[in-house]
Design a protein around this motif. Sequence first.
Motif, mmCIF file in Angstrom:
data_model
loop_
_atom_site.group_PDB
_atom_site.id
_atom_site.type_symbol
_atom_site.label_atom_id
_atom_site.label_comp_id
_atom_site.label_asym_id
_atom_site.label_seq_id
_atom_site.Cartn_x
_atom_site.Cartn_y
_atom_site.Cartn_z
ATOM 1 N N THR A 37 5.213 -5.793 -2.707
ATOM 2 C CA THR A 37 4.065 -5.831 -1.801
ATOM 3 C C THR A 37 3.843 -4.454 -1.179
ATOM 4 O OG1 THR A 37 4.232 -8.190 -1.372
ATOM 5 C CG2 THR A 37 3.236 -6.850 0.376
ATOM 6 N N PHE A 38 4.919 -3.798 -0.769
ATOM 7 C CA PHE A 38 4.822 -2.449 -0.218
ATOM 8 C C PHE A 38 4.143 -1.512 -1.215
ATOM 9 C CE2 PHE A 38 6.589 1.846 0.064
ATOM 10 C CZ PHE A 38 6.332 2.181 1.384
ATOM 11 N N CYS A 39 4.587 -1.549 -2.465
ATOM 12 C CA CYS A 39 3.998 -0.664 -3.477
ATOM 13 C C CYS A 39 2.511 -0.944 -3.656
ATOM 14 C CB CYS A 39 4.729 -0.816 -4.808
ATOM 15 S SG CYS A 39 6.403 -0.151 -4.791
ATOM 16 N N ASP A 40 2.147 -2.221 -3.697
ATOM 17 C CA ASP A 40 0.747 -2.580 -3.886
ATOM 18 C C ASP A 40 -0.107 -2.131 -2.705
ATOM 19 O OD1 ASP A 40 -1.474 -3.693 -5.159
ATOM 20 O OD2 ASP A 40 -1.045 -5.722 -4.476
ATOM 21 N N LEU A 41 0.416 -2.272 -1.508
ATOM 22 C CA LEU A 41 -0.374 -1.966 -0.319
ATOM 23 C C LEU A 41 -0.255 -0.526 0.161
ATOM 24 C CD1 LEU A 41 0.025 -5.268 1.705
ATOM 25 C CD2 LEU A 41 -1.977 -4.450 0.427
ATOM 26 N N THR A 42 0.527 0.288 -0.536
ATOM 27 C CA THR A 42 0.595 1.709 -0.190
ATOM 28 C C THR A 42 0.138 2.576 -1.362
ATOM 29 O OG1 THR A 42 2.947 1.883 -0.769
ATOM 30 C CG2 THR A 42 2.413 1.393 1.546
ATOM 31 N N THR A 43 -0.595 1.937 -2.281
ATOM 32 C CA THR A 43 -1.191 2.636 -3.413
ATOM 33 C C THR A 43 -2.636 2.173 -3.540
ATOM 34 O OG1 THR A 43 0.954 2.569 -4.548
ATOM 35 C CG2 THR A 43 -0.957 3.139 -5.886
ATOM 36 N N THR A 44 -3.566 3.115 -3.612
ATOM 37 C CA THR A 44 -4.974 2.753 -3.761
ATOM 38 C C THR A 44 -5.237 2.290 -5.192
ATOM 39 O OG1 THR A 44 -5.649 4.977 -4.417
ATOM 40 C CG2 THR A 44 -5.652 4.486 -2.036
ATOM 41 N N PRO A 45 -6.382 1.658 -5.433
ATOM 42 C CA PRO A 45 -6.695 1.229 -6.797
ATOM 43 C C PRO A 45 -6.701 2.372 -7.819
ATOM 44 C CG PRO A 45 -8.140 0.122 -5.262
ATOM 45 C CD PRO A 45 -7.369 1.151 -4.472
ATOM 46 N N ASP A 46 -6.956 3.593 -7.360
ATOM 47 C CA ASP A 46 -6.937 4.724 -8.287
ATOM 48 C C ASP A 46 -5.608 5.490 -8.258
ATOM 49 O OD1 ASP A 46 -7.241 6.005 -5.853
ATOM 50 O OD2 ASP A 46 -9.041 7.117 -6.416
ATOM 51 N N GLY A 47 -4.585 4.902 -7.638
ATOM 52 C CA GLY A 47 -3.230 5.451 -7.725
ATOM 53 C C GLY A 47 -2.819 6.421 -6.633
ATOM 54 N N VAL A 68 -0.615 0.689 4.722
ATOM 55 C CA VAL A 68 -1.008 -0.720 4.700
ATOM 56 C C VAL A 68 -2.330 -0.951 5.431
ATOM 57 C CG1 VAL A 68 -0.384 -3.018 5.544
ATOM 58 C CG2 VAL A 68 1.315 -1.630 4.335
ATOM 59 N N SER A 69 -2.475 -0.399 6.610
ATOM 60 C CA SER A 69 -3.705 -0.635 7.383
ATOM 61 C C SER A 69 -4.938 -0.165 6.625
ATOM 62 C CB SER A 69 -3.627 0.064 8.735
ATOM 63 O OG SER A 69 -2.609 -0.509 9.517
ATOM 64 N N ASP A 70 -4.878 1.043 6.083
ATOM 65 C CA ASP A 70 -6.030 1.572 5.351
ATOM 66 C C ASP A 70 -6.297 0.778 4.073
ATOM 67 O OD1 ASP A 70 -6.399 3.469 7.310
ATOM 68 O OD2 ASP A 70 -5.527 5.118 6.148
ATOM 69 N N ARG A 71 -5.239 0.331 3.423
ATOM 70 C CA ARG A 71 -5.408 -0.442 2.177
ATOM 71 C C ARG A 71 -6.048 -1.794 2.473
ATOM 72 N NH1 ARG A 71 -6.316 -2.072 -2.659
ATOM 73 N NH2 ARG A 71 -4.580 -2.433 -4.076
#
Length: 157
Positions: free
Chosen positions: A95-105, A110-113
Motif C-alpha cells: 500500500t505504501f508503494c502504491d500511494l507514494t508512487t504516481t501513475p507515471d512512476g 500519501v496525501s498528494d496521491r
Amino acid sequence: MGRRAAAIGPAVVGDQAPTLVLAALLHDIGYAPELAATGFHPLDGARFVRDEGRPDVASLIAHHTGARNEARLRGVAELDDEFPFEDSLIQRALTFCDLTTTPDGRPTNVSDRVVEIVRRYGDDHVVSQGVQAGLVEFLGIEREIDTILSGSPASIR
C-alpha cells in the motif's frame, strides 16, 4: 511502483522483498479486459494470480491500498470470503508503494496521491470514496514505513 518496492523491500520486509516486488508489478493486473470478470480490479487480479499458483501474492493484490473499503462500498463480499485480510507488514508496504508512487512512476506522498486519485475519479466515485475512507490508515502506514526507512541508507527513501 515496482522500482519503489525493489528499493524499499529489503529494508522493510527483508527476505519477502521479491514477493513485494512481484505484488507491486501485478497489483493492477485486474484492470486487463480479459481478466475483468467482476469489474473490481483487486478481486479480478487476485483470482488470476491465485489461479496461476501464487496465493500469497494474490492476497496482497486483493487488499492493496485499502481495497476492502471499496469492496464494502461496492457490496463485493466475496473479497474477504476468498482472500481474508491479513494486516501484515508486507501488505502495508505494498500500500505504501502504491500511494507514494504516481501513475507515471514519480515519487509522491500519501496525501498528494489521495488528492490525485479523487481529482482523477471525482468526489462521488466509489474509488475516491474508498481511498478517502482509508486515509487515516494510509497516513499511519506512511509514518510506519518512513520510520523503518529512516534507519536505512538515504538512497532508499
